[in-house]
Design a protein around this motif. Structure first.
Motif, PDB file in Angstrom:
ATOM      1  N   LYS A  11      10.744  -8.777  -6.983  1.00  0.00           N
ATOM      2  CA  LYS A  11      12.153  -7.265  -5.973  1.00  0.00           C
ATOM      3  C   LYS A  11      11.713  -7.559  -4.480  1.00  0.00           C
ATOM      4  CE  LYS A  11      10.963  -3.183  -4.581  1.00  0.00           C
ATOM      5  NZ  LYS A  11      11.030  -2.026  -3.968  1.00  0.00           N
ATOM      6  N   SER A  12      10.575  -7.008  -4.765  1.00  0.00           N
ATOM      7  CA  SER A  12      10.161  -7.471  -2.779  1.00  0.00           C
ATOM      8  C   SER A  12      10.101  -8.713  -2.278  1.00  0.00           C
ATOM      9  CB  SER A  12       7.907  -6.659  -2.911  1.00  0.00           C
ATOM     10  OG  SER A  12       8.518  -5.493  -2.540  1.00  0.00           O
TER      11      SER A  12
ATOM     12  N   SER B 286       5.582   5.225   4.186  1.00  0.00           N
ATOM     13  CA  SER B 286       6.022   4.272   4.156  1.00  0.00           C
ATOM     14  C   SER B 286       5.417   2.670   4.918  1.00  0.00           C
ATOM     15  CB  SER B 286       6.878   4.240   3.769  1.00  0.00           C
ATOM     16  OG  SER B 286       7.505   2.988   3.727  1.00  0.00           O
ATOM     17  N   SER B 287       4.375   1.542   3.646  1.00  0.00           N
ATOM     18  CA  SER B 287       4.397   0.584   5.465  1.00  0.00           C
ATOM     19  C   SER B 287       5.722  -0.172   5.311  1.00  0.00           C
ATOM     20  CB  SER B 287       3.463  -0.441   3.636  1.00  0.00           C
ATOM     21  OG  SER B 287       4.515  -1.101   1.970  1.00  0.00           O
ATOM     22  N   GLN B 288       7.007  -0.127   4.708  1.00  0.00           N
ATOM     23  CA  GLN B 288       7.920  -0.986   4.807  1.00  0.00           C
ATOM     24  C   GLN B 288       8.563  -0.494   6.297  1.00  0.00           C
ATOM     25  OE1 GLN B 288      10.939   0.645   1.981  1.00  0.00           O
ATOM     26  NE2 GLN B 288       9.250  -0.060   0.402  1.00  0.00           N
TER      27      GLN B 288
ATOM     28  N   SER C 295      -0.333   1.013   1.106  1.00  0.00           N
ATOM     29  CA  SER C 295       0.786   0.268   0.238  1.00  0.00           C
ATOM     30  C   SER C 295       0.178  -0.866   0.887  1.00  0.00           C
ATOM     31  CB  SER C 295       2.341   0.532  -0.417  1.00  0.00           C
ATOM     32  OG  SER C 295       2.278   1.476  -0.528  1.00  0.00           O
TER      33      SER C 295
ATOM     34  N   THR D  96      13.788  -0.695   0.651  1.00  0.00           N
ATOM     35  CA  THR D  96      12.969  -2.362   1.444  1.00  0.00           C
ATOM     36  C   THR D  96      14.524  -2.951   1.979  1.00  0.00           C
ATOM     37  OG1 THR D  96      13.768  -3.816  -0.209  1.00  0.00           O
ATOM     38  CG2 THR D  96      10.741  -2.999  -0.177  1.00  0.00           C
TER      39      THR D  96
ATOM     40  N   HIS E 286       1.858   9.593  -0.535  1.00  0.00           N
ATOM     41  CA  HIS E 286       3.216   8.935  -0.124  1.00  0.00           C
ATOM     42  C   HIS E 286       4.129   8.556  -1.361  1.00  0.00           C
ATOM     43  CE1 HIS E 286       0.768   5.376  -1.403  1.00  0.00           C
ATOM     44  NE2 HIS E 286       1.486   4.990  -1.246  1.00  0.00           N
TER      45      HIS E 286
ATOM     46  N   PHE F  93      14.347  -2.615   5.445  1.00  0.00           N
ATOM     47  CA  PHE F  93      14.468  -3.831   6.494  1.00  0.00           C
ATOM     48  C   PHE F  93      15.641  -4.392   7.103  1.00  0.00           C
ATOM     49  CE2 PHE F  93      10.988  -6.248   3.010  1.00  0.00           C
ATOM     50  CZ  PHE F  93      10.592  -5.000   3.021  1.00  0.00           C
TER      51      PHE F  93
ATOM     52  N   SER G 262       0.646   2.030  -5.600  1.00  0.00           N
ATOM     53  CA  SER G 262       1.068   3.140  -6.002  1.00  0.00           C
ATOM     54  C   SER G 262       2.620   2.798  -7.120  1.00  0.00           C
ATOM     55  CB  SER G 262       1.314   4.504  -5.163  1.00  0.00           C
ATOM     56  OG  SER G 262       2.421   3.460  -3.839  1.00  0.00           O
ATOM     57  N   ASP G 263       2.984   1.185  -6.999  1.00  0.00           N
ATOM     58  CA  ASP G 263       4.704   1.591  -7.463  1.00  0.00           C
ATOM     59  C   ASP G 263       3.673   1.277  -9.531  1.00  0.00           C
ATOM     60  OD1 ASP G 263       5.735   1.090  -5.728  1.00  0.00           O
ATOM     61  OD2 ASP G 263       6.304  -0.797  -5.989  1.00  0.00           O
TER      62      ASP G 263
ATOM     63  N   ARG H  55      12.298  -9.956   0.769  1.00  0.00           N
ATOM     64  CA  ARG H  55      11.740 -10.618   1.920  1.00  0.00           C
ATOM     65  C   ARG H  55      11.941 -11.749   2.177  1.00  0.00           C
ATOM     66  NH1 ARG H  55       8.215  -6.598   0.744  1.00  0.00           N
ATOM     67  NH2 ARG H  55       6.708  -5.906   1.869  1.00  0.00           N
TER      68      ARG H  55
ATOM     69  N   TYR I 231       1.186  -5.299   0.446  1.00  0.00           N
ATOM     70  CA  TYR I 231       3.277  -5.585   1.248  1.00  0.00           C
ATOM     71  C   TYR I 231       3.126  -5.728   2.606  1.00  0.00           C
ATOM     72  CZ  TYR I 231       4.535  -3.434  -3.229  1.00  0.00           C
ATOM     73  OH  TYR I 231       4.498  -3.673  -5.007  1.00  0.00           O
TER      74      TYR I 231
ATOM     75  N   LYS J 153       9.730   8.586  -2.564  1.00  0.00           N
ATOM     76  CA  LYS J 153      10.073   7.445  -3.138  1.00  0.00           C
ATOM     77  C   LYS J 153      11.466   7.886  -4.524  1.00  0.00           C
ATOM     78  CE  LYS J 153       6.030   4.540  -2.747  1.00  0.00           C
ATOM     79  NZ  LYS J 153       5.650   3.161  -2.616  1.00  0.00           N
TER      80      LYS J 153
HETATM   81  O1  LIG Z   1       7.677  -3.561   0.643  1.00  0.00           O
HETATM   82  C1  LIG Z   1       7.819  -3.334   0.034  1.00  0.00           C
HETATM   83  O2  LIG Z   1       8.183  -4.115  -0.349  1.00  0.00           O
HETATM   84  C2  LIG Z   1       7.909  -2.376  -0.971  1.00  0.00           C
HETATM   85  C3  LIG Z   1       6.345  -1.786  -0.913  1.00  0.00           C
HETATM   86  C4  LIG Z   1       6.216  -0.366  -1.635  1.00  0.00           C
HETATM   87  O3  LIG Z   1       6.412   0.415  -0.776  1.00  0.00           O
HETATM   88  P1  LIG Z   1       5.483   1.587   0.572  1.00  0.00           P
HETATM   89  O4  LIG Z   1       5.205   1.502   2.237  1.00  0.00           O
HETATM   90  O5  LIG Z   1       6.558   2.669   0.888  1.00  0.00           O
HETATM   91  O6  LIG Z   1       4.773   2.546  -0.258  1.00  0.00           O
HETATM   92  C5  LIG Z   1       7.179   0.105  -2.765  1.00  0.00           C
HETATM   93  O7  LIG Z   1       6.389   0.970  -3.204  1.00  0.00           O
HETATM   94  C6  LIG Z   1       7.913  -1.167  -2.500  1.00  0.00           C
HETATM   95  O8  LIG Z   1       8.898  -0.531  -4.132  1.00  0.00           O
HETATM   96  C7  LIG Z   1       8.450  -1.697  -2.213  1.00  0.00           C
END
Ligand SMILES: O=C(O)C1=C[C@@H](OP(=O)(O)O)[C@@H](O)[C@H](O)C1
Ligand SMILES: C=C(OP(=O)(O)O)C(=O)O
Length: 445
Positions: A31-32, A181-183, A209, A105, A346, A109, A322-323, A36, A212, A350
């Motif tokens: 998925k990630s 969140s790293s997002q 995370s 995401t 964190h 994004f 963490s997933d 992207r 990612y 979710k």
């Molecule tokens: O950047 C990404 O694709 C993701 C980052 C993670 O989230 P967090 O950064 O909120 O932990 C992960 O849990 C999510 O499923 C996908």
């Protein structure tokens, strides 16, 4: 037994009478990586082709949004091959309403990319849960870089409104919080090469995370843009253009965790095809946690195999992966001794509050579960024979459904509520899980 529609209220799982032995599992694309690749291909110059892509609710959210923004994405091979005609850094549609469901995401994004490659106003909304998932830190950072971004209801949560004044995002310096969140950081990194001037982003607090963010930088590089960073603290981004690329998407490592865990719980062995330690997905490290619990891991050119054995509880920091917390929590039910999962506070933000949801559902099986601010302790009964099958609530969280399905490897009569929620990232999960069970059964007849 192939229902994945959300109209199906429950799914009763037959117990696995035989462990899988030397079986192979194939999981859909990441998925990630798919989301992207889609967004970078959309703003690149030229035509990109993505193969092995994931076709699920979350990637359809992204595809629909790009379509609404005037970017052509054509799907073939059941959605696993995507051809994207990039817009060279400028979305053709200057205003749009984008529905993001519960895809973190996609929403995050897109929010940043719209500020960099659009004009607006754009409105990004999601389902009721998405309206509770944080976005304030991203809004603040975008505004520091020259955007006019806001939370429509003034809550700091979606719906988000995004616009910029001609001719686009300025760039400059901004802080972004890393501990929610790293997002947010990934979103800014992907968008900022399209700003007018150079930018620097500094991460405040501990970045969660991290793998990612590495994945984000690798994907940007794949589409022709290199950025510099020091210790995941400060990132410097120069104005640059993305160029179209061919992108082979890896199988999803978070999805793979269910099949590795199945081997662990059942005492069998399963190889997930197409993943190795060189993967750009941090979640492949989940097998190391299983190794600490007593499993054997074999890595070869075909993929990574886990073979189960007697399991012992572990004390583990899962911040980077963490997933896979839900997967590990279910494995811990069948281990000897307690398991402590740390530094994953964190995951309360979710699809659901995953710490609370896990504690509630694990208790139904006869374990003790203690929720901590940063994670969870699971205390299984001293004799696994004391575990009882349960009816599992899934909280519209695909990972709760897939992780608790694994209990059927050892328990008869487990019921999963709302099994269709797996469609967020793995619409074919139940078919794949059942096919493997039948294969295991057939191999012993
Ligand atoms: O950047 C990404 O694709 C993701 C980052 C993670 O989230 P967090 O950064 O909120 O932990 C992960 O849990 C999510 O499923 C996908
Ligand atoms: C947290 C998840 O997704 P997202 O943040 O992309 O909605 C997930 O897939 O477990």
């Amino acid at each position: 037994m192939s229902e994945t529609s959300s109209q199906v209220a429950t799914r009763l799982l037959p117990r696995w009478t035989q462990p899988p032995r030397d079986l192979e599992a194939r999981v859909p694309g990441s998925k990630s990586l798919t989301n992207r690749a889609l967004i970078l291909a959309a703003v690149a110059r030229g035509r990109s082709v993505l193969t092995g892509a994931l076709d699920s609710d979350d990637t359809r959210v992204m595809r629909r949004a790009l379509d609404r923004l005037g970017v052509s994405v054509r799907a073939a091979d059941g959605g696993s091959t995507l051809t994207v005609d990039g817009c060279s850094g400028r979305f053709p549609r200057e205003t749009a309403e984008l529905e993001c469901g519960n895809s973190g995401t996609s929403l995050r994004f897109l929010a940043a990319m719209l500020a960099a490659a659009g004009r607006g106003p754009y409105r990004l909304d999601g389902n009721p849960r998405m309206r509770q998932r944080p976005a304030a830190d991203l809004i603040q950072a975008l505004n520091g870089l020259g955007a006019f971004a806001s939370s429509e209801l003034g809550t700091g949560y979606p719906p988000l409104l995004i616009r910029v004044e001609e001719p686009g995002l300025d760039g400059g310096f901004a802080f972004v919080k890393g501990d929610v969140s790293s997002q947010f950081l990934s979103a800014l990194l992907m968008a900022l090469p399209l700003a007018k001037g150079p930018s620097s982003i500094e991460v405040e607090g501990d970045l969660v995370s991290k793998p990612y963010v590495t994945m984000t930088m690798k994907m940007m590089e794949h589409f022709g843009v290199i950025i510099s960073n020091r210790d995941f603290k400060r990132f410097n981004i120069r104005p640059s253009a993305y160029t179209a690329a061919h992108c082979a998407i890896e199988p999803d490592a978070s999805a793979a965790s269910y099949f590795w865990a199945l081997a662990a719980i059942s005492g069998g062995s399963v190889r997930v095809v197409g993943l190795d330690d060189a993967s750009v997905q941090g979640d492949v490290a989940f097998v190391q946690v299983l190794e600490h619990m007593g499993c054997r891991v074999d890595r070869n050119a075909r993929g990574i195999q886990v073979a189960g054995g007697p399991l012992r509880g572990v004390d583990v920091d899962m911040n980077a992966i963490s997933d896979t917390v839900m997967t590990l929590a279910v494995v811990a039910l069948f281990a000897e001794g307690p398991t402590r999962i740390r530094r994953v506070g964190h995951i309360r933000h979710k699809e659901t509050d995953r710490i609370a949801a896990l504690a509630t559902e694990l208790r139904k099986f006869g374990a003790e579960a203690i929720a901590h601010p940063d994670g969870l302790t699971i205390l299984p009964p001293s004799d696994p024979a004391q575990l009882v099958p349960a009816r599992v609530s899934t909280y519209d969280d695909h990972r709760m459904a897939m992780a608790f399905a694994l209990t059927s490897a050892r328990l008869e009569g487990v019921i999963i509520e709302d099994p269709g929620c797996v469609a967020k990232t793995y619409p074919g999960f139940w078919e794949d899980f059942e096919a493997l069970r039948l294969q295991a059964q057939a191999s012993r007849e």
